[in-house]
Design an enzyme around this catalytic site. Structure first.
Site, PDB file in Angstrom:
ATOM      1  N   GLY A  11      49.934  51.437  34.650  1.00 38.26           N
ATOM      2  CA  GLY A  11      50.290  51.124  33.372  1.00 38.26           C
ATOM      3  C   GLY A  11      51.926  52.200  33.424  1.00 38.26           C
ATOM      4  O   GLY A  11      52.399  52.976  33.500  1.00 38.26           O
ATOM      5  N   CYS A  12      51.711  52.038  32.004  1.00 38.27           N
ATOM      6  CA  CYS A  12      52.176  53.406  31.190  1.00 38.27           C
ATOM      7  C   CYS A  12      52.336  54.706  31.525  1.00 38.27           C
ATOM      8  O   CYS A  12      51.729  54.802  31.456  1.00 38.27           O
ATOM      9  CB  CYS A  12      52.657  53.256  29.524  1.00 38.27           C
TER      10      CYS A  12
END
Length: 155
Positions: A11-12
């Site tokens: 993810g981020c």
């Protein structure tokens, strides 16, 4: 001090970096891009989804303080590896769950890690194991973003 390198996408990359930085034995991290086909990607091109890259964290660690298998366990605990091409509000292939092993031992441990963690989630793990090719460091403003700016990520 001995040093090894591991690469994870979950993810981020801001939140992943902050979580890995907190682990004893992780001596350095850097956010960047890996797993795509375009040389010298930047944030804008990666976010377009057209480059194939994932937001990735490079973790340099001391294997006498933390084993690669322990990093894998942290990886599976810091995100939802059952979500395909997304984490929380972040959607797209650049947010996929991926492990980029740098050698055969890491690949075998990553495969075993997926099997070991498979029963811990209500859905199947979709984490991919991909070849660790060129790691492209992200722009300076992304490095240690949460540490510098405060706040938190959805992880």
């Amino acid at each position: 001090m001995k040093r090894e390198t591991a690469y994870f996408a979950a993810g981020c990359f801001w939140g992943v970096q902050a979580r890995l930085d907190a682990l004893p034995g992780v001596v350095e991290t850097q956010v960047g891009y890996m797993g795509g086909h375009l040389p010298n990607p930047d944030y804008r091109s990666v976010c377009s989804g057209a480059t194939g890259h994932a937001e990735t964290v490079k973790a340099v660690f001391d294997p006498e303080q933390i084993a690669y298998v322990d990093l894998l366990d942290a990886f599976f605990q810091l995100h939802d590896p059952t979500q395909l091409n997304r984490q929380g509000p972040d959607i797209g292939t650049q947010y996929r769950s991926a492990i980029f092993p740098v050698n055969d031992r890491q690949r075998a441990e990553a495969e075993a890690g997926i099997q070991r963690w498979q029963g811990h989630f209500p859905r199947p793990i979709v984490t991919t194991i991909e070849t660790a090719d060129t790691f492209w460091p992200a722009e300076d403003y992304h490095q240690h973003y949460l540490k510098r700016r405060g706040g938190h990520c959805h992880l």
